[in-house]
Design an enzyme around this catalytic site. Structure first.
Site, PDB file in Angstrom:
ATOM      1  CG  MET A  30       0.851  -1.164   6.906  1.00 23.40           C
ATOM      2  SD  MET A  30      -1.187  -1.515   6.422  1.00 23.40           S
ATOM      3  CE  MET A  30      -1.327  -0.784   4.423  1.00 23.40           C
ATOM      4  CB  ALA A  32       5.786  -5.540   1.320  1.00 19.98           C
ATOM      5  CG  HIS A  37       9.128   0.847   4.451  1.00 21.71           C
ATOM      6  ND1 HIS A  37       8.634   0.141   3.644  1.00 21.71           N
ATOM      7  CD2 HIS A  37       8.430   1.767   5.018  1.00 21.71           C
ATOM      8  CE1 HIS A  37       7.382   0.446   3.362  1.00 21.71           C
ATOM      9  NE2 HIS A  37       6.746   0.531   3.895  1.00 21.71           N
ATOM     10  CG  ASP A 153       0.412   7.093   2.799  1.00 22.96           C
ATOM     11  OD1 ASP A 153      -0.846   6.632   1.910  1.00 22.96           O
ATOM     12  OD2 ASP A 153       1.589   7.029   2.705  1.00 22.96           O
ATOM     13  CB  SER A 188       3.615   2.218  -2.597  1.00 25.42           C
ATOM     14  OG  SER A 188       3.151   1.751  -2.908  1.00 25.42           O
ATOM     15  CB  SER A 189       4.102  -1.948   0.618  1.00 23.66           C
ATOM     16  OG  SER A 189       5.450  -1.775   1.481  1.00 23.66           O
TER      17      SER A 189
HETATM   18  O1  PAF Z   1       1.260   3.961   6.151  1.00 26.37           O
HETATM   19  C1  PAF Z   1       1.291   3.150   6.245  1.00 26.37           C
HETATM   20  O2  PAF Z   1       1.920   2.485   6.177  1.00 26.37           O
HETATM   21  C2  PAF Z   1      -0.228   2.830   7.197  1.00 26.37           C
HETATM   22  O3  PAF Z   1      -0.704   3.414   7.120  1.00 26.37           O
HETATM   23  C3  PAF Z   1       0.177   2.784   9.023  1.00 26.37           C
HETATM   24  C4  PAF Z   1       0.623   4.103   9.562  1.00 26.37           C
HETATM   25  C5  PAF Z   1       1.450   1.783   9.389  1.00 26.37           C
HETATM   26  C6  PAF Z   1      -1.156   2.136  10.184  1.00 26.37           C
HETATM   27  O4  PAF Z   1      -1.716   1.369   9.087  1.00 26.37           O
END
Ligand code: PAF
Length: 283
Positions: A30, A32, A37, A153, A188-189
């Site tokens: 998503m 940021a 990432h 997550d 986390s963003s």
């Molecule tokens: O983990 C996230 O950033 C979001 O839940 C995802 C998997 C990109 C879906 O929008």
């Protein structure tokens, strides 16, 4: 670096890559973007010829309007950061809401065999229908060979594996370890929105998880949960939403420990109006 905003364009691009027998990894985000990432992107680059990074703040997975509005959106910076990893082998897909939802911004309803009713599912109404909808959509548009998700997550990762299994989607879902700041705070963003005093306080979450893990070696899940609840009750900045020790496979709270099973502790905490989650493997 190629940046696409339309599903048709990215689909055609990936079809062309596949026609050349190149493998494609997908890292859904998503935006940021942070080092967590980038670790996913680097792993994806090791295992695939090309990597698509999707950047899309998905409205249907937010049950809190304010959280959706305030979610950081930093596309230009994200693209610059990705260029430091690879300009040629990373492609960005940053669609608009309309490109994804065609004017009908609603979730599909899913049955994830009950995984969706535990933890995050109890506190974030419709969240996993939203996640399932967007991830399934990305799998249909990009058709990657492999897709990469962070274990921060962990429930989401488990549900996405279930989505792929139940809908027979031909993609390998790969979970990657949680990336932490030097002080233990899970990246986390949302961390970018923490005010300084909350940023200073937030590493308490991981510190508590690591002590909980030690205690779980000799104590029952109930006793460990009581201890965690007391620790947070004494804290004047962080508010505990839940702490749950659950079976790693079913995500159901543990009632009696068995040494044949693996467990994980899951936590959600409010730091001011910012909701932070984390988890740790216990055995
Ligand atoms: O983990 C996230 O950033 C979001 O839940 C995802 C998997 C990109 C879906 O929008």
């Amino acid at each position: 670096m190629k940046v696409f905003s339309q599903k048709m364009q990215i689909s055609i691009e990936v079809d062309e890559l596949k026609a050349k027998h190149l493998t494609v990894g997908l890292v859904p985000t998503m935006g940021a973007l942070h080092q967590g990432h980038l670790a996913l992107v680097k792993k994806a680059l090791k295992e695939n010829d090309k990597v698509v990074v999707s950047i899309f703040v998905n409205p249907t997975q937010f049950d809190n309007k304010d959280d959706l509005i305030k979610y950081p959106r930093t596309l230009d910076d994200d693209v610059e950061l990705l260029k430091t990893v690879s300009k040629d082998n990373v492609l960005v897909y940053a669609p608009t809401v309309d490109d994804i939802y065609n004017g009908n911004t609603v979730s599909q309803k899913f049955d994830f065999d009950g995984l969706e009713f535990e933890m995050e599912g109890k506190f974030r109404n419709g969240h996993f229908d939203g996640v399932g909808t967007i991830v399934k959509r990305f799998f249909e548009i990009v058709k990657p060979h492999r897709a990469y998700f962070g274990e921060k997550d962990f429930q989401q990762l488990t549900i996405i594996k279930k989505l792929v299994e139940k809908h027979s989607i031909p993609v390998k879902v790969i979970g990657c370890p949680i990336h932490r700041e030097a002080n233990g705070l899970a990246m986390s963003s949302r961390n970018t929105r923490l005010k300084p005093e909350y940023k200073k306080a937030a590493p308490f979450i991981y510190k508590t998880l690591t002590t909980a893990k030690e205690k779980f070696g000799t104590k029952s899940a109930n006793k460990v949960s009581e201890w965690v609840e007391k620790e947070f009750a004494k804290h004047n900045l962080l508010k505990l939403e839940y702490f749950i020790i659950a079976d790693t496979k079913t995500l159901k709270p543990v009632t009696r420990k068995s040494n044949k099973k693996t467990y994980r502790a899951f936590i959600a905490v409010y730091a001011d109006d910012i909701r932070l989650i984390d988890n740790i493997a216990l055995n």
